[in-house]
Write a protein that holds these residues in place. Structure first.
Motif, mmCIF file in Angstrom:
data_model
loop_
_atom_site.group_PDB
_atom_site.id
_atom_site.type_symbol
_atom_site.label_atom_id
_atom_site.label_comp_id
_atom_site.label_asym_id
_atom_site.label_seq_id
_atom_site.Cartn_x
_atom_site.Cartn_y
_atom_site.Cartn_z
ATOM 1 N N SER A 206 25.030 56.627 41.707
ATOM 2 C CA SER A 206 26.116 57.025 41.315
ATOM 3 C C SER A 206 27.230 56.175 40.764
ATOM 4 O O SER A 206 27.096 54.949 40.874
ATOM 5 N N ALA A 207 28.032 56.814 40.107
ATOM 6 C CA ALA A 207 29.129 55.971 39.486
ATOM 7 C C ALA A 207 30.064 55.133 40.308
ATOM 8 O O ALA A 207 30.460 54.018 40.011
ATOM 9 N N GLU A 208 30.208 55.835 41.493
ATOM 10 C CA GLU A 208 30.960 55.011 42.398
ATOM 11 C C GLU A 208 30.394 53.527 42.783
ATOM 12 O O GLU A 208 30.881 52.699 43.122
ATOM 13 N N ILE A 209 28.949 53.804 43.084
ATOM 14 C CA ILE A 209 28.193 52.750 43.745
ATOM 15 C C ILE A 209 28.097 51.670 42.710
ATOM 16 O O ILE A 209 28.138 50.342 42.616
ATOM 17 N N ARG A 210 27.828 52.158 41.371
ATOM 18 C CA ARG A 210 27.775 51.501 40.115
ATOM 19 C C ARG A 210 28.887 50.569 40.036
ATOM 20 O O ARG A 210 28.781 49.280 39.645
ATOM 21 N N LYS A 211 30.109 51.092 40.344
ATOM 22 C CA LYS A 211 31.532 50.422 39.896
ATOM 23 C C LYS A 211 31.419 49.288 41.033
ATOM 24 O O LYS A 211 31.958 48.026 40.616
ATOM 25 N N ALA A 212 31.003 49.464 42.388
ATOM 26 C CA ALA A 212 31.129 48.623 43.225
ATOM 27 C C ALA A 212 30.178 47.296 43.023
ATOM 28 O O ALA A 212 30.622 46.292 43.329
ATOM 29 N N LEU A 213 29.139 47.739 42.540
ATOM 30 C CA LEU A 213 28.210 46.646 41.999
ATOM 31 C C LEU A 213 28.386 45.846 41.107
ATOM 32 O O LEU A 213 28.460 44.615 41.094
ATOM 33 N N ASP A 214 29.030 46.512 40.113
ATOM 34 C CA ASP A 214 29.760 45.709 38.975
ATOM 35 C C ASP A 214 30.767 44.701 39.507
ATOM 36 O O ASP A 214 30.574 43.703 38.803
ATOM 37 N N TYR A 215 31.402 45.220 40.268
ATOM 38 C CA TYR A 215 32.512 44.274 40.630
ATOM 39 C C TYR A 215 31.999 43.088 41.050
ATOM 40 O O TYR A 215 32.648 42.004 41.094
ATOM 41 N N ALA A 216 31.174 43.353 42.387
ATOM 42 C CA ALA A 216 30.653 42.168 43.262
ATOM 43 C C ALA A 216 29.923 41.280 42.234
ATOM 44 O O ALA A 216 30.051 39.843 42.488
ATOM 45 N N VAL A 217 28.923 41.754 41.322
ATOM 46 C CA VAL A 217 28.399 41.057 40.356
ATOM 47 C C VAL A 217 29.260 40.108 39.520
ATOM 48 O O VAL A 217 29.231 38.831 39.118
ATOM 49 N N SER A 218 30.324 40.655 39.076
ATOM 50 C CA SER A 218 31.120 39.936 38.345
ATOM 51 C C SER A 218 32.305 38.969 39.052
ATOM 52 O O SER A 218 32.267 37.861 38.430
ATOM 53 N N ALA A 219 32.496 39.251 40.217
ATOM 54 C CA ALA A 219 33.391 38.520 41.265
ATOM 55 C C ALA A 219 32.718 37.343 41.613
ATOM 56 O O ALA A 219 33.303 36.238 41.864
ATOM 57 N N THR A 220 31.171 37.210 41.385
ATOM 58 C CA THR A 220 30.506 36.078 42.035
ATOM 59 C C THR A 220 29.766 35.343 40.719
ATOM 60 O O THR A 220 28.972 34.503 41.126
ATOM 61 N N ALA A 221 30.175 35.843 39.615
ATOM 62 C CA ALA A 221 29.225 35.410 38.409
ATOM 63 C C ALA A 221 29.409 33.823 38.109
ATOM 64 O O ALA A 221 28.718 33.160 37.704
#
Length: 264
Positions: free
Chosen positions: A126-141
């Motif tokens: 879902s778009a909501e889950i994708r947004k959460a995934l993208d945030y976590a990936v970006s925040a730890t990159a």
């Protein structure tokens, strides 16, 4: 490994196991099939879905311990493409739990220098889950101590299909014949950057469950009857000790606990 040593009580079983480990022969990439949450809950007299929050605690401890040991890559099988067939209430709860964990665990990942990646067909989420995934990936990159791959909406056969599709598109763009296709060409398009040296599976099941099928060609497999929520530092150290005692041949070359990457 020294960091973990400072946290272990002298004379304890964990201290004994840690002394058996050669820090120069630890696996570079550990993969885990986290199995047994539902059975753990049933044994506790609870509803099946109660096992998943308990499993999150085991994830947190395992990530921390692998980072402290200096293992560069950890890949966790969190949700397979077949798991959508589970009862709707369980799937909904898993999605909610994932969302909560991503919000809560990013500071911990940053504290331990862990870079988070998700592997699988993420477009199916879902778009909501994708947004959460993208945030976590970006925040730890920016983290470089360890890479944590979380396999979500993942299937091993689907990964190979996706890799082959990418190879075909690449070859067509370059005007290159598929007759020249090599294993290295396929490997470049897989979701992971390296092959696991060690696979740990909890709950005693003896199967790969469609997990990293291409990458597991020479992976050492360690199976424990322990259910995932009960998996702790002792079980991890036992798996690593067993790994270092293995004779790894890779089709002919005999080695002892040497990571795949060391032979590349």
């Amino acid at each position: 490994m020294h960091e973990l040593e400072t946290l272990i009580e002298p004379g304890s079983p964990d201290a004994f196991l840690l002394r058996q480990l050669d820090p120069n022969r630890l696996p570079k990439h550990v993969a885990i099939i986290m199995d047994g949450n539902g059975r753990w809950a049933n044994r506790q007299g609870k509803a099946r879905i109660a096992g998943h929050p308990a499993g999150v605690e085991a994830v947190r401890a395992t990530v921390e311990n692998c980072a402290r040991l200096g293992i560069p890559t950890l890949t966790l099988y969190a949700f397979s493409s077949e798991n959508w067939r589970r009862p709707r209430v369980e799937v909904t709860m898993l999605m909610r739990l994932l969302h909560q964990c991503l919000e809560r665990e990013v500071p911990l990942l940053n504290r331990h220098g862990v870079r988070l990646r998700f592997i699988g067909r993420l477009e199916g989420l879902s778009a909501e889950i994708r947004k959460a995934l993208d945030y976590a990936v970006s925040a730890t990159a920016h983290n470089q101590r360890m890479t944590l791959n979380v396999a979500f909406n993942y299937g091993g056969r689907a990964e190979i299909v996706d890799a082959l599709r990418s190879v075909v598109r690449e070859f067509m763009g370059l005007g290159r014949s598929l007759d020249t296709l090599t294993e290295a060409d396929v490997a470049r398009h897989l979701y992971t950057d390296s092959d696991p040296d060690l696979l740990i599976r909890t709950s005693g099941e003896m199967r790969l469950s469609n997990f990293l099928l291409w990458q597991m060609a020479y992976t050492e497999i360690f199976v424990t009857d322990t259910l995932w929520p009960d998996f702790n530092r002792t079980h991890l150290l036992e798996a690593l000790v067993a790994y270092q005692r293995r004779q790894r041949r890779f089709g002919g070359v005999e080695t002892v606990g040497v990571p795949v990457s060391a032979l590349a």
